[in-house]
Scaffold this motif. Sequence first.
Motif, PDB file in Angstrom:
ATOM      1  N   THR A  60     -40.942  -1.826  62.370  1.00 60.76           N
ATOM      2  CA  THR A  60     -40.271  -3.045  63.532  1.00 60.76           C
ATOM      3  C   THR A  60     -39.709  -1.928  64.361  1.00 60.76           C
ATOM      4  O   THR A  60     -39.060  -0.951  64.014  1.00 60.76           O
ATOM      5  CB  THR A  60     -39.352  -4.067  62.946  1.00 60.76           C
ATOM      6  OG1 THR A  60     -38.233  -3.361  62.123  1.00 60.76           O
ATOM      7  CG2 THR A  60     -40.328  -4.941  62.126  1.00 60.76           C
ATOM      8  N   ASP A  61     -39.300  -2.316  65.709  1.00 58.57           N
ATOM      9  CA  ASP A  61     -38.506  -2.066  66.565  1.00 58.57           C
ATOM     10  C   ASP A  61     -36.977  -1.836  66.231  1.00 58.57           C
ATOM     11  O   ASP A  61     -36.293  -2.783  65.880  1.00 58.57           O
ATOM     12  CB  ASP A  61     -38.565  -2.451  67.949  1.00 58.57           C
ATOM     13  CG  ASP A  61     -38.040  -1.534  68.986  1.00 58.57           C
ATOM     14  OD1 ASP A  61     -36.869  -1.176  68.880  1.00 58.57           O
ATOM     15  OD2 ASP A  61     -38.693  -1.348  69.861  1.00 58.57           O
ATOM     16  N   ASP A  62     -36.381  -0.613  66.317  1.00 58.23           N
ATOM     17  CA  ASP A  62     -34.972  -0.688  66.072  1.00 58.23           C
ATOM     18  C   ASP A  62     -34.049  -1.601  66.744  1.00 58.23           C
ATOM     19  O   ASP A  62     -33.085  -1.651  66.356  1.00 58.23           O
ATOM     20  CB  ASP A  62     -34.384   0.825  66.015  1.00 58.23           C
ATOM     21  CG  ASP A  62     -34.708   1.685  65.021  1.00 58.23           C
ATOM     22  OD1 ASP A  62     -35.459   1.162  63.900  1.00 58.23           O
ATOM     23  OD2 ASP A  62     -34.723   2.758  64.854  1.00 58.23           O
ATOM     24  N   ASN A  63     -34.467  -2.013  67.777  1.00 52.06           N
ATOM     25  CA  ASN A  63     -33.763  -2.871  68.843  1.00 52.06           C
ATOM     26  C   ASN A  63     -33.855  -4.346  68.885  1.00 52.06           C
ATOM     27  O   ASN A  63     -33.536  -4.840  69.938  1.00 52.06           O
ATOM     28  CB  ASN A  63     -33.606  -2.293  70.286  1.00 52.06           C
ATOM     29  CG  ASN A  63     -33.154  -0.806  70.392  1.00 52.06           C
ATOM     30  OD1 ASN A  63     -32.075  -0.372  69.631  1.00 52.06           O
ATOM     31  ND2 ASN A  63     -33.932   0.221  70.653  1.00 52.06           N
ATOM     32  N   ASP A  64     -34.976  -4.691  67.922  1.00 49.12           N
ATOM     33  CA  ASP A  64     -35.688  -6.067  68.233  1.00 49.12           C
ATOM     34  C   ASP A  64     -35.072  -6.867  66.968  1.00 49.12           C
ATOM     35  O   ASP A  64     -35.903  -6.719  65.803  1.00 49.12           O
ATOM     36  CB  ASP A  64     -37.315  -5.765  68.391  1.00 49.12           C
ATOM     37  CG  ASP A  64     -37.643  -7.170  68.604  1.00 49.12           C
ATOM     38  OD1 ASP A  64     -37.021  -8.438  68.526  1.00 49.12           O
ATOM     39  OD2 ASP A  64     -39.004  -7.308  69.238  1.00 49.12           O
ATOM     40  N   MET A  65     -34.042  -7.715  67.011  1.00 45.76           N
ATOM     41  CA  MET A  65     -33.541  -8.411  65.788  1.00 45.76           C
ATOM     42  C   MET A  65     -34.561  -9.627  65.257  1.00 45.76           C
ATOM     43  O   MET A  65     -34.512  -9.734  64.186  1.00 45.76           O
ATOM     44  CB  MET A  65     -32.100  -9.089  66.030  1.00 45.76           C
ATOM     45  CG  MET A  65     -31.719  -9.903  65.016  1.00 45.76           C
ATOM     46  SD  MET A  65     -31.113  -8.726  63.626  1.00 45.76           S
ATOM     47  CE  MET A  65     -29.395  -8.232  64.248  1.00 45.76           C
ATOM     48  N   LYS A  66     -35.265 -10.020  66.170  1.00 43.78           N
ATOM     49  CA  LYS A  66     -36.007 -11.093  66.221  1.00 43.78           C
ATOM     50  C   LYS A  66     -37.509 -10.527  65.435  1.00 43.78           C
ATOM     51  O   LYS A  66     -37.657 -11.218  64.232  1.00 43.78           O
ATOM     52  CB  LYS A  66     -36.558 -11.884  67.448  1.00 43.78           C
ATOM     53  CG  LYS A  66     -37.142 -13.175  67.178  1.00 43.78           C
ATOM     54  CD  LYS A  66     -37.208 -13.971  68.218  1.00 43.78           C
ATOM     55  CE  LYS A  66     -37.786 -15.572  68.349  1.00 43.78           C
ATOM     56  NZ  LYS A  66     -36.707 -16.388  67.619  1.00 43.78           N
ATOM     57  N   ALA A  67     -37.903  -9.542  65.765  1.00 44.42           N
ATOM     58  CA  ALA A  67     -39.170  -8.930  65.031  1.00 44.42           C
ATOM     59  C   ALA A  67     -38.705  -8.488  63.554  1.00 44.42           C
ATOM     60  O   ALA A  67     -39.524  -8.633  62.661  1.00 44.42           O
ATOM     61  CB  ALA A  67     -39.755  -7.630  65.872  1.00 44.42           C
ATOM     62  N   LEU A  68     -37.529  -7.823  63.659  1.00 36.18           N
ATOM     63  CA  LEU A  68     -37.010  -7.548  62.239  1.00 36.18           C
ATOM     64  C   LEU A  68     -36.897  -8.530  61.223  1.00 36.18           C
ATOM     65  O   LEU A  68     -37.196  -8.704  60.200  1.00 36.18           O
ATOM     66  CB  LEU A  68     -35.647  -6.735  62.603  1.00 36.18           C
ATOM     67  CG  LEU A  68     -35.069  -6.392  61.113  1.00 36.18           C
ATOM     68  CD1 LEU A  68     -35.662  -5.338  60.191  1.00 36.18           C
ATOM     69  CD2 LEU A  68     -33.486  -5.805  61.493  1.00 36.18           C
ATOM     70  N   ALA A  69     -36.073  -9.971  61.932  1.00 36.07           N
ATOM     71  CA  ALA A  69     -35.933 -11.045  61.054  1.00 36.07           C
ATOM     72  C   ALA A  69     -37.458 -11.817  60.495  1.00 36.07           C
ATOM     73  O   ALA A  69     -37.463 -11.977  59.306  1.00 36.07           O
ATOM     74  CB  ALA A  69     -35.276 -12.282  61.618  1.00 36.07           C
TER      75      ALA A  69
END
Length: 573
Positions: A60-69
Motif C-alpha cells: 500500500t501507499d504510505d500516505n493512503d490511510m483508507k487503502a491501508l485500512a
Amino acid sequence: MGIKTIEAGTLKKCFIAGANNLDNNKDYINELNVFPVPDGDTGTNMSMTIMTAAKAVSETDDNDMKALAKAMSSGSLRGARGNSGVIMSQLIRGFCKAVEDSGEIDCALAAGAFRRAADTAYKAVMKPKEGTILTVAKGMADKIGEIADQYDDVTELFKVVVAYGDEVLEKTPEMLPVLKEAGVVDSGGQGLMVFLKGALNVLEGKEADTTLAAAKPAAGAAAAGTLGAASAFAERGPISTDDIKFGYCTEFIVNLDKPLSAEEVGGFKEFLESIGDSIVCVADDDMVKVHVHTNHPGQAFEKGLEVGASLSRMKVDNMREEHQEKLIQNASRIAAMEKLSEQTEEAPAEKGPKKEKAFISVCSGDGLKSIFEALGADYIIGGGQTMNPSTDDILTAVEAVNAESVFIFPNNKNIILAAEQAAKIAEDVKIYVVPTKTIPQGITALINFTEGLSDEDNLEAMSESIADIKSGEITYAVRNTMIDGVEIKEGNIMGIGDRGILAVGEILNDTAVEMIEKMTDEFTSIITIYVGEGIDDSSAGLLCDTLREKFPGIDIDCERGDQPVYYYIISVE
C-alpha cells in the motif's frame, strides 16, 4: 519529542513490525496451548493470519490511510486460520473501520478504534469465553477509554495500554481454571500482546523489523505426519542458533508466605524483563509461576528468593543445545503446514460445471479423503489438526465447486469460525456451515443429508445428527502437564474425548481400549476405528480383535484413515 498522531506510513510500519514479532515468537505461543498434543498451533495460526495481511499492507501507499485500512482488514479476514486467527482478524477489522476515513490517528480516535475492535470481535463469537484473547482485548479497550483524554502523546498512551494488557493476560488463569491447572496464560491473548509490542517498538523508536521478508519456499517432498519429521528436518539441514539472544529457558515457582501486591508483581516482572525475554509471570496468593529466557538463570532464582520464601520446580534448559531437537519435534507440524500451502496454491483455478448443491469437507489423510468422497463430498480441503485452512482456502474451494448452495463440514472446532467467516464474505452463493467438530461428526452429518429437503431443513437435520456421536482421538503428549487432575508426562499416550482427557498410558492399544471403555454405554451399537498414518494393519487388527472380545454385542469396524498426528480416531454411536 512525543508523537501526537499516527499517520498511514507509521501505522504501516507498526503493523509489519507487529506481524514480524508475532511470526518470530509463534513457537513460544504454540507451547502455551493447554493440551500437550502435537497440534498446539495457536501461534502458527495467528502468525499465518497476520502475515497474509502484512503482505497486502506492504504493497500500500504510505500516505493512503483508507487503502491501508482495507489491506489490513481484507488481508487478515481472508488469511484467518483457527479460532484465535479469526478473532485477531475481527479485532483488526473493527480497528480499521474506526480509522479508515481519517488522515491520522490521535489519542481520542485510538480509544474509539480499540473499543470498536473489541466489540467487533465479541460479536463474531457466538459464545464469548472470558479468560481468552477477547478478555485481553476488552481490557485494553476499557483502559484506553478511561485514560485517553489524559494524553496527547499516542506513544505514551499506548505504552500504558499495552502494559495493562499484560496485566489482564496474567489474570487469564484465574478466569479459566484449565489455564491455571496447566500453569499457562491464554495463548491467543499472548499472541495479541506479542503483536502489539512489536508495533509499539516502532512508536518508541526501538529497533524493529519493518520490512516483509520473502516467503520461504515449501519443502515439497516432506510428509505431513510424525513419520515425515526426520525427512522434513533433513531437507532443511542444520539451522543456525545465532539468533537465540537468551540461551537458557528458565522456569521455577516462587513459594510465597504472603500474597504479593500488584506493585510487587510488577517490579518482579520488570526485573525479569531486564535480564531476558519471553516473560511469563503469573502470581497467585501463595505462589508465582515464572518463565523467562535469559543468559543468567541464577539472577532470576536470586530475585525469586528475594520476592518469596522458597523456590520449587526449578528447571533450566540450554535452548541452543536443544534447538535442533526441538526442530525435529516440530517438523511434522511445519511440514504439514507447508503441504497445506502447496495444496492451496495448486487448487483448481477454473470453476467446475454449475450445480445446485455441493459438499466441502476438511480432512487430512488419503483414507479419510476417500471416505468423504465416497459419501458425496465434492471437494476436500487438506487440513485439520496442525493444518487449519484459512478463510481464503475455504473461499477457493467454494468457488471451485461452483454451486448455488454449499455445505461445509469443518470437522474441527478450530476451523468452524473460519468457515463461518467465509460464509459471510462469499457472494452469489449460499454457504451452510455444519458445526462438525470431529471427523466422526463430519461423516455422520454427511450420511444424514436427505435429497428433497430444503437446505435449511438439511442443515438442521445434519446438525442434530451429530449430537449422538462420541468422538475420541489417540495421540502423544509433547510435554509434562496436569489436566483435569490427571498427571501427564512427555511421551505418554493420551486418549482425548469430546470433553477432555479420558485415558493416559504407555502402551498405544491399551490406552485406546481404556478410552473406548469410558465412551461406551448400554446404548452403544457401533464402534469405528480410523487408523492413522504409520500404524500397520496388524496393530490395528489386534486392537479391533480386543474390542470384539470386550464388546461382543457391538459392531466393530476398522477403516484406514491415514491421518497424521492421531494414531487412531474413534467413533462411538
